[in-house]
Enzyme design. Sequence first.
Site, PDB file in Angstrom:
ATOM      1  N   CYS A  30     -25.114 112.880  14.003  1.00 36.96           N
ATOM      2  CA  CYS A  30     -23.928 113.321  13.264  1.00 36.96           C
ATOM      3  C   CYS A  30     -23.379 114.631  13.850  1.00 36.96           C
ATOM      4  O   CYS A  30     -24.051 115.663  13.789  1.00 36.96           O
ATOM      5  CB  CYS A  30     -24.324 113.486  11.799  1.00 36.96           C
ATOM      6  SG  CYS A  30     -23.223 114.483  10.802  1.00 36.96           S
ATOM      7  N   CYS A  33     -23.040 117.541  11.456  1.00 35.02           N
ATOM      8  CA  CYS A  33     -24.399 117.991  11.089  1.00 35.02           C
ATOM      9  C   CYS A  33     -24.931 118.952  12.157  1.00 35.02           C
ATOM     10  O   CYS A  33     -25.522 119.988  11.833  1.00 35.02           O
ATOM     11  CB  CYS A  33     -25.356 116.815  10.964  1.00 35.02           C
ATOM     12  SG  CYS A  33     -24.902 115.624   9.692  1.00 35.02           S
TER      13      CYS A  33
END
Length: 102
Positions: A30, A33
Amino acid sequence: MALELTKENFKSEVLDSKVPVLVDFWATWCGPCKMMGPVVEEISEEANGAYKVGKVNVDEQEELASQYGIMSIPSFFVFKNGEAVKNTVGAQPKDALLEMLK
């Protein structure tokens, strides 16, 4: 350093914690992230015992992700006295995450 949270230690580290806990639900693939990783670590390093910071890898801890209804990541939750009291989704400024801990 943020704690690595698993279904084995989630209760003791988060639900039974005497201080608020910021939990970052994330995954290695991600992009947002990864962008938040250093911010989360910085918040963790500044805790001085006032709160804790932990990370849940949603790919490795599917049970926890499912339990908290994680549909998008990163998702940030603040737990106080065993309850999820605040949450937000997506990359956040550091100040916003610190504000959630108050």
